[in-house]
Scaffold this motif. Structure first.
Motif, short mmCIF file in Angstrom:
data_model
loop_
_atom_site.label_atom_id
_atom_site.label_comp_id
_atom_site.label_asym_id
_atom_site.label_seq_id
_atom_site.Cartn_x
_atom_site.Cartn_y
_atom_site.Cartn_z
N ALA A 2 0.83 -1.20 0.00
CA ALA A 2 0.00 0.00 0.00
C ALA A 2 0.87 1.25 0.00
O ALA A 2 1.93 1.29 0.61
CB ALA A 2 -0.91 0.00 1.21
N ASP A 3 0.38 2.25 -0.70
CA ASP A 3 1.06 3.54 -0.71
C ASP A 3 0.41 4.41 0.36
O ASP A 3 -0.74 4.77 0.26
CB ASP A 3 0.91 4.18 -2.08
N GLU A 8 -5.14 12.63 2.27
CA GLU A 8 -6.40 11.94 2.10
C GLU A 8 -7.32 12.83 1.28
O GLU A 8 -7.08 14.03 1.14
CB GLU A 8 -7.05 11.68 3.46
N ARG A 9 -8.39 12.27 0.77
CA ARG A 9 -9.31 13.04 -0.05
C ARG A 9 -9.83 14.25 0.72
O ARG A 9 -9.91 15.35 0.18
CB ARG A 9 -10.48 12.18 -0.52
N ARG A 27 -5.19 6.22 -4.05
CA ARG A 27 -4.16 5.47 -3.36
C ARG A 27 -4.80 4.28 -2.64
O ARG A 27 -5.95 4.32 -2.25
CB ARG A 27 -3.45 6.32 -2.33
N GLY A 28 -4.01 3.28 -2.49
CA GLY A 28 -4.45 2.13 -1.70
C GLY A 28 -4.06 2.36 -0.25
O GLY A 28 -3.19 3.16 0.07
N ILE A 29 -4.74 1.68 0.63
CA ILE A 29 -4.39 1.77 2.05
C ILE A 29 -4.43 0.35 2.60
O ILE A 29 -5.30 -0.44 2.23
CB ILE A 29 -5.34 2.73 2.80
N CYS A 33 -4.46 -0.03 8.50
CA CYS A 33 -4.69 1.43 8.48
C CYS A 33 -6.15 1.74 8.16
O CYS A 33 -6.75 2.65 8.73
CB CYS A 33 -3.77 2.11 7.48
N HIS A 34 -6.74 0.99 7.22
CA HIS A 34 -8.15 1.19 6.87
C HIS A 34 -9.04 0.92 8.09
O HIS A 34 -9.94 1.69 8.40
CB HIS A 34 -8.55 0.27 5.72
N ALA A 35 -8.75 -0.16 8.80
CA ALA A 35 -9.55 -0.51 9.97
C ALA A 35 -9.43 0.58 11.05
O ALA A 35 -10.42 0.96 11.68
CB ALA A 35 -9.10 -1.85 10.53
#
Length: 52
Positions: A2-3, A8-9, A27-29, A33-35
């Motif tokens: 992941a980058d 963030e948006r 970007r991927g996460i 980190c997403h959780a």
């Protein structure tokens, strides 16, 4: 891998970036980190605070 790009948006929108949804800004996460971000930002569930 992941980058973990720093913007963030919501940061791009706040900075008045012309096209925050442009493909080169996507970007991927990673899952951890997403959780974490989801648990901090989503009302109810694990993010619910008793003092509010």
């Amino acid at each position: 891998m992941a980058d973990h790009h720093p913007d963030e948006r919501r940061d791009l929108v706040a900075a008045s970036v012309p096209d925050p949804d442009a493909p080169h800004r996507l970007r991927g996460i990673c899952i951890p980190c997403h959780a974490r971000k989801t648990s901090e930002a989503t009302p109810g569930g694990w993010a619910q605070r008793d003092d509010e």
